[in-house]
Design an enzyme around this catalytic site. Sequence first.
Site, short mmCIF file in Angstrom:
data_model
loop_
_atom_site.label_atom_id
_atom_site.label_comp_id
_atom_site.label_asym_id
_atom_site.label_seq_id
_atom_site.Cartn_x
_atom_site.Cartn_y
_atom_site.Cartn_z
N CYS A 75 -1.63 9.33 3.75
CA CYS A 75 -1.82 8.86 2.34
C CYS A 75 -3.04 9.27 1.64
O CYS A 75 -3.01 9.56 0.71
CB CYS A 75 -1.62 7.44 2.21
SG CYS A 75 -2.90 6.64 3.47
N GLU B 89 0.89 -1.40 -0.04
CA GLU B 89 0.04 -0.01 -0.04
C GLU B 89 0.95 1.29 0.02
O GLU B 89 1.88 1.35 0.91
CB GLU B 89 -0.82 0.05 1.20
CG GLU B 89 -1.63 -1.24 0.96
CD GLU B 89 -2.59 -1.26 -0.05
OE1 GLU B 89 -3.10 -0.26 -0.55
OE2 GLU B 89 -2.53 -2.39 -0.74
P1 NAP Z 1 8.66 4.64 3.86
O1 NAP Z 1 9.88 5.62 3.86
O2 NAP Z 1 8.54 3.97 2.45
O3 NAP Z 1 8.89 3.39 5.06
C1 NAP Z 1 8.09 2.65 5.19
C2 NAP Z 1 8.66 1.46 5.77
O4 NAP Z 1 9.51 0.94 4.97
C3 NAP Z 1 9.48 1.82 7.12
O5 NAP Z 1 9.28 1.14 8.04
C4 NAP Z 1 10.95 1.72 6.42
O6 NAP Z 1 11.86 1.55 7.55
C5 NAP Z 1 10.73 0.53 5.53
N1 NAP Z 1 11.81 0.21 4.46
C6 NAP Z 1 12.47 1.34 3.99
N2 NAP Z 1 13.49 0.78 3.20
C7 NAP Z 1 13.24 -0.56 3.09
C8 NAP Z 1 13.54 -1.75 2.34
N3 NAP Z 1 14.61 -1.48 1.51
N4 NAP Z 1 12.94 -2.99 2.77
C9 NAP Z 1 12.11 -3.19 3.59
N5 NAP Z 1 11.47 -1.98 4.16
C10 NAP Z 1 12.09 -0.78 4.07
O7 NAP Z 1 7.20 5.39 4.15
P2 NAP Z 1 7.16 6.38 5.31
O8 NAP Z 1 7.96 7.61 5.22
O9 NAP Z 1 7.22 5.42 6.67
O10 NAP Z 1 5.56 6.32 5.23
C11 NAP Z 1 5.10 7.59 4.28
C12 NAP Z 1 4.57 6.65 3.07
O11 NAP Z 1 3.48 5.94 3.28
C13 NAP Z 1 3.53 7.88 2.03
O12 NAP Z 1 4.00 7.67 0.82
C14 NAP Z 1 2.18 7.53 2.41
O13 NAP Z 1 1.40 7.75 1.25
C15 NAP Z 1 2.27 5.99 2.38
N6 NAP Z 1 1.25 5.44 3.22
C16 NAP Z 1 0.19 4.76 2.44
C17 NAP Z 1 -1.06 4.27 2.89
C18 NAP Z 1 -2.09 3.39 2.35
O14 NAP Z 1 -2.59 2.77 2.87
N7 NAP Z 1 -1.89 3.63 0.89
C19 NAP Z 1 -1.13 4.43 4.47
C20 NAP Z 1 -0.25 5.20 5.18
C21 NAP Z 1 1.13 5.51 4.35
P3 NAP Z 1 12.70 2.62 7.88
O15 NAP Z 1 11.77 3.69 8.60
O16 NAP Z 1 13.80 1.96 8.77
O17 NAP Z 1 13.33 3.38 6.57
#
Ligand code: NAP
Length: 518
Positions: A321, A287
């Site tokens: 999001c 997501e």
């Molecule tokens: P993110 O930077 O993509 O991080 C999400 C998670 O992925 C974190 O736990 C991060 O860990 C981890 N991660 C990073 N690199 C990885 C890798 N190579 N392999 C596995 N995991 C990895 O996103 P965010 O800043 O936390 O959240 C914001 C984003 O989420 C926005 O784009 C928002 O739109 C989206 N979102 C979508 C929904 C939906 O339902 N569609 C809901 C909420 C949020 P680290 O923190 O350690 O880097």
Amino acid sequence: MSIPKFKNEPYIDWSKTANRKKQEQAIAKLESQFGKEYPNIIGGEKVYSSAKFNSLNPSDPNQVVGVFQKGTADDALKALDIALKKFEEWRWVPPVKRAQYLFKAAKIMRKRRFEINATMILEVGKTWPEADGDTAEAIDFLEFYAREMLRYANAKTAVQLPGEKDELEYIPIGVGLVVPPWNFPMAILAGMTTAAAVTGNTVVLKPSSDSPLIGYKFMEVMQEAGIPAGVINFVAGPGSAVGDTLVKHPKVRFVSFTGSKEVGIHIYQEAAKVQPGQIWLKRVVAEMGGKDAIIVDSEANLEEAAAGVIVAAYGFQGQKCSACSRAIVDEKVYDKFVQMLKPKAESITVGPSKILSNFMGPVVNKGSMEKIQQYIEIGQKEGGRLIAGGNRAPGDGYFLRPTIIADVEPTATIAQEEIFGPVLAVIKAKNFDHALEIANGTEFGLTGAVYSKNKKKIERARKEFHCGNLYLNRKCTGAMVGAHPFGGFNMSGTDSKAGGQDYLLLFMQAKSIATKIK
Ligand code: NAP
Ligand code: MG
């Protein structure tokens, strides 16, 4: 045992002095624990690593909310090993029993509500109502998925053939990696993790590095609820180490991810490669982001539309999001509408999220603040007109003022890329057709809303506005478990529909069993 019908958890009433006092006390208590170190939890054991990282308070980054273990690839493999062993027991625990742990956890969350709220207020800068909404949603997920598991446990085939007994059983799939974001650090984390666990899988949970304490509190709740050690294993640490190791591992059966498009695509691609010794195709639930729009038609109630746009654009500093990052406005009402938005944005209070009267707190970290500031510059360089905000608000925290940039071209960078901050792009449309075309003109498709009193236009939007969660004459944020199954189209992800009746299927496989009757 009779289980009452699912009902969304009510919110705390902040007009009551007693509630305010309890929240203040919970905040003070957590502040008194600042700097404390928290372990990873693998197989129920506390595990410490040599390297640590700090989780900071974005309202005042000099404050260390907690010190966490920088989990390594080895920690991830150790957790996987435990989860694989535990799966061989947990998969056979009857669904009714698995569901009981979720019902119990929901009760504990209600009891610890102010403490959980305080953690979100201080670790990610949620305001009181936003934090409380997050905790309430976490409770909803627990209550909803527990009931859903009971429903699936009673599944029947559509046909019973003569001479045999035809049955359908939904069984777990295996060991998964759960990777939630920081922006709904309790609700989404709890929903993703418990959906996987209640269906009989075991997991490694890697919390976001911006919200590990909230993840840790969730672990405490699940432990207090008595869920067996090893069903949920908590490994904080960088996504690149913990995440990548498990995404690529042949024994991992599924990855459940919520976060940015970039990381989602990376995981999807890596998980698709079949590794030596791997005997299944991994499932990936991803997501991802949005570029969500609210269409304001010439025949809209403009007061309601302006109020909806403001709340959807600036609630939790635009870091949802589902946040409205584009207002697409019919040219007949465009100037008037922009003038209505301006004083509303300018009157928003910005400051430390522990102060109840602030409508907006800080953005989550320094990198994020700088990225948002760059987008504000790009927006103006590409011809956007700054109407409100555009600068920092006073204080040590990562405070940004609610920003409106008008006259944004539909193809401009800030009309196409997710900013994830308090920045609204206002775009002029020639008419309703044009507005729909602009709304659909990005690679995303998560949420969307339309304000119009014209029934024909609403009917068209229902069909033609291509997004996973469409809202008519109301704002595009605030999805409720059960009522608004949540998930997006196109690059917004795999449309998992969290909080809906299809969600648990993502973590199960159906086994058809036919027995001949003599
Ligand atoms: P993110 O930077 O993509 O991080 C999400 C998670 O992925 C974190 O736990 C991060 O860990 C981890 N991660 C990073 N690199 C990885 C890798 N190579 N392999 C596995 N995991 C990895 O996103 P965010 O800043 O936390 O959240 C914001 C984003 O989420 C926005 O784009 C928002 O739109 C989206 N979102 C979508 C929904 C939906 O339902 N569609 C809901 C909420 C949020 P680290 O923190 O350690 O880097
Ligand atoms: Mg933080």
